[in-house]
Design an enzyme around this catalytic site. Structure first.
Site, short mmCIF file in Angstrom:
data_model
loop_
_atom_site.label_atom_id
_atom_site.label_comp_id
_atom_site.label_asym_id
_atom_site.label_seq_id
_atom_site.Cartn_x
_atom_site.Cartn_y
_atom_site.Cartn_z
N LYS A 1 0.84 -1.21 0.00
CA LYS A 1 0.00 0.00 0.00
C LYS A 1 0.87 1.26 0.00
O LYS A 1 0.64 2.17 -0.79
CB LYS A 1 -0.91 0.03 1.25
N ARG B 1 -9.76 0.79 8.82
CA ARG B 1 -9.39 -0.59 9.14
C ARG B 1 -10.46 -1.30 9.95
O ARG B 1 -10.27 -2.46 10.31
CB ARG B 1 -8.11 -0.58 9.97
N ARG C 1 11.96 -5.68 4.98
CA ARG C 1 11.81 -4.22 4.77
C ARG C 1 12.79 -3.43 5.64
O ARG C 1 12.99 -3.72 6.81
CB ARG C 1 10.39 -3.79 5.11
N ARG D 1 11.51 -1.56 11.18
CA ARG D 1 10.40 -1.14 12.04
C ARG D 1 10.23 -2.12 13.20
O ARG D 1 10.39 -3.33 13.01
CB ARG D 1 9.11 -1.12 11.21
N ARG E 1 -0.22 -8.97 13.29
CA ARG E 1 -0.84 -7.95 12.44
C ARG E 1 -1.70 -8.60 11.35
O ARG E 1 -2.75 -8.09 11.00
CB ARG E 1 0.26 -7.08 11.78
P1 AP5 Z 1 4.91 -1.56 1.78
O1 AP5 Z 1 4.58 -0.78 0.56
O2 AP5 Z 1 5.56 -0.83 2.90
O3 AP5 Z 1 3.59 -2.34 2.29
P2 AP5 Z 1 2.36 -1.83 3.11
O4 AP5 Z 1 1.14 -2.51 2.58
O5 AP5 Z 1 2.32 -0.33 3.15
O6 AP5 Z 1 2.73 -2.46 4.52
P3 AP5 Z 1 2.73 -1.83 5.98
O7 AP5 Z 1 3.43 -2.80 6.85
O8 AP5 Z 1 3.25 -0.43 6.00
O9 AP5 Z 1 1.21 -1.81 6.27
P4 AP5 Z 1 0.51 -1.91 7.60
O10 AP5 Z 1 -0.86 -1.73 7.14
O11 AP5 Z 1 0.76 -3.08 8.46
O12 AP5 Z 1 1.23 -0.76 8.44
P5 AP5 Z 1 0.79 0.74 8.81
O13 AP5 Z 1 2.01 1.54 8.79
O14 AP5 Z 1 -0.39 1.16 8.05
O15 AP5 Z 1 5.81 -2.82 1.35
C1 AP5 Z 1 6.33 -3.73 2.31
C2 AP5 Z 1 7.70 -4.25 1.86
O16 AP5 Z 1 7.53 -4.99 0.64
C3 AP5 Z 1 8.73 -3.14 1.53
O17 AP5 Z 1 10.01 -3.60 1.89
C4 AP5 Z 1 8.63 -2.99 0.00
O18 AP5 Z 1 9.85 -2.53 -0.55
C5 AP5 Z 1 8.31 -4.42 -0.43
N1 AP5 Z 1 7.44 -4.44 -1.61
C6 AP5 Z 1 6.39 -3.62 -1.90
N2 AP5 Z 1 5.83 -3.99 -3.08
C7 AP5 Z 1 6.55 -5.07 -3.52
C8 AP5 Z 1 6.45 -5.90 -4.67
N3 AP5 Z 1 5.51 -5.71 -5.60
N4 AP5 Z 1 7.33 -6.93 -4.80
C9 AP5 Z 1 8.30 -7.15 -3.86
N5 AP5 Z 1 8.44 -6.38 -2.75
C10 AP5 Z 1 7.56 -5.36 -2.58
O19 AP5 Z 1 0.29 0.51 10.33
C11 AP5 Z 1 1.18 0.20 11.36
C12 AP5 Z 1 0.43 0.14 12.68
O20 AP5 Z 1 -0.15 1.44 12.95
C13 AP5 Z 1 -0.77 -0.82 12.73
O21 AP5 Z 1 -0.36 -2.14 13.06
C14 AP5 Z 1 -1.61 -0.17 13.83
O22 AP5 Z 1 -1.11 -0.43 15.11
C15 AP5 Z 1 -1.43 1.32 13.55
N6 AP5 Z 1 -2.45 1.84 12.62
C16 AP5 Z 1 -2.24 2.37 11.39
N7 AP5 Z 1 -3.40 2.73 10.82
C17 AP5 Z 1 -4.37 2.41 11.72
C18 AP5 Z 1 -5.78 2.50 11.71
N8 AP5 Z 1 -6.45 3.01 10.64
N9 AP5 Z 1 -6.48 2.07 12.78
C19 AP5 Z 1 -5.84 1.58 13.86
N10 AP5 Z 1 -4.51 1.44 13.95
C20 AP5 Z 1 -3.77 1.86 12.88
#
Ligand code: AP5
Length: 218
Positions: free
Chosen positions: A13, A88, A127, A160, A171
């Protein structure tokens, strides 16, 4: 264009949201990035959120709904936005509808990026992120030219806290239980576009461009 990117942790994402933001000149709004910034700066919001994030749990709805309400009022979101990591839960989805309704706006499309679970674990454990500019790398799929150093700004790369395998599994469970039901919710509103997220980031981006430019222009 008001868009939501839905998908499990590691679906790509953040990676796709940045490419989309550049192409359509609308901001990426990532609740995860906003929360991590608050943790880094030691703000009260960060102190409240950190323990949930470190356990791989969701931060309480009232906290993230407040963040989004304020962020979407900002000037740069007037012409559209890409929500990355929000909503979410059902209460978050309902609150979003209300916030946008009050602004006379509505979601144009919800893009659900779908990737099999074992691939997600590999992506997340590998990552690494730049402490200085936030650029994301992967040890295998997108390695930095110099070990541990950002190719864009020279900053240090770090892992991270929630990218340890045990927390990643938690997660993913939270995603299945609390967020995945939103796929059917948005499907029933005819807003959902499924995107196969198992290929290279460039191929996935081409799919997104095709879908958005033909179906999401509002
Ligand atoms: P990346 O693009 O970073 O993936 P992502 O889907 O953004 O993954 P995240 O881990 O950031 O999502 P998340 O939803 O768990 O975390 P968030 O920060 O929102 O890619 C991941 C890796 O893969 C990278 O190394 C990239 O280079 C590689 N990659 C990407 N595309 C690729 C491809 N096509 N092929 C190969 N490799 C690839 O949330 C973190 C925490 O915050 C949550 O756990 C929660 O505690 C809190 N939080 C955030 N939002 C909320 C909410 N709305 N409500 C409640 N708590 C929340």
């Amino acid at each position: 264009m008001d868009l939501i990117l839905l998908g499990p942790p590691g679906a790509g994402k953040g990676t796709q949201a940045k490419m989309m933001a550049d192409r359509w000149e609308i901001p990426q709004v990532s609740t995860g990035d906003i929360l991590r910034e608050a943790v880094k700066e030691g703000r009260p919001l960060g102190l409240e959120a950190k323990s949930f994030m470190d356990r791989g749990e969701l931060v309480p709805d009232r906290v993230v709904i407040g963040i989004i309400g304020e962020r979407l009022e900002e000037k740069d979101a007037a012409g559209g936005f890409i929500l990355d990591g929000f909503p979410r839960t059902f209460p978050q989805a309902e609150a979003l509808q209300e916030i946008l309704g009050e602004m006379g706006r509505k979601i144009n499309c919800v893009l659900s990026i779908e990737v099999e679970e074992e691939k997600l674990v590999v992506r997340l454990t590998g990552r690494r992120i730049c402490r200085n500019c936030g650029q994301s790398y992967h040890l295998v799929f997108n390695p930095p030219a110099r070990d541990g150093i950002c190719g864009r700004c020279g900053g240090d790369l770090y892992q991270r806290d929630d990218d340890k395998e045990e927390t990643i599994r938690q997660r993913l469970t939270v995603y299945r239980e609390q967020t995945q039901p939103l796929v059917a919710f948005y499907e029933s509103k005819n807003l959902l576009k499924k995107i196969d997220g198992g290929d290279s980031k460039e191929k996935i981006f081409s799919r997104i461009v095709e879908v958005v430019e033909s179906d999401c222009r509002g």
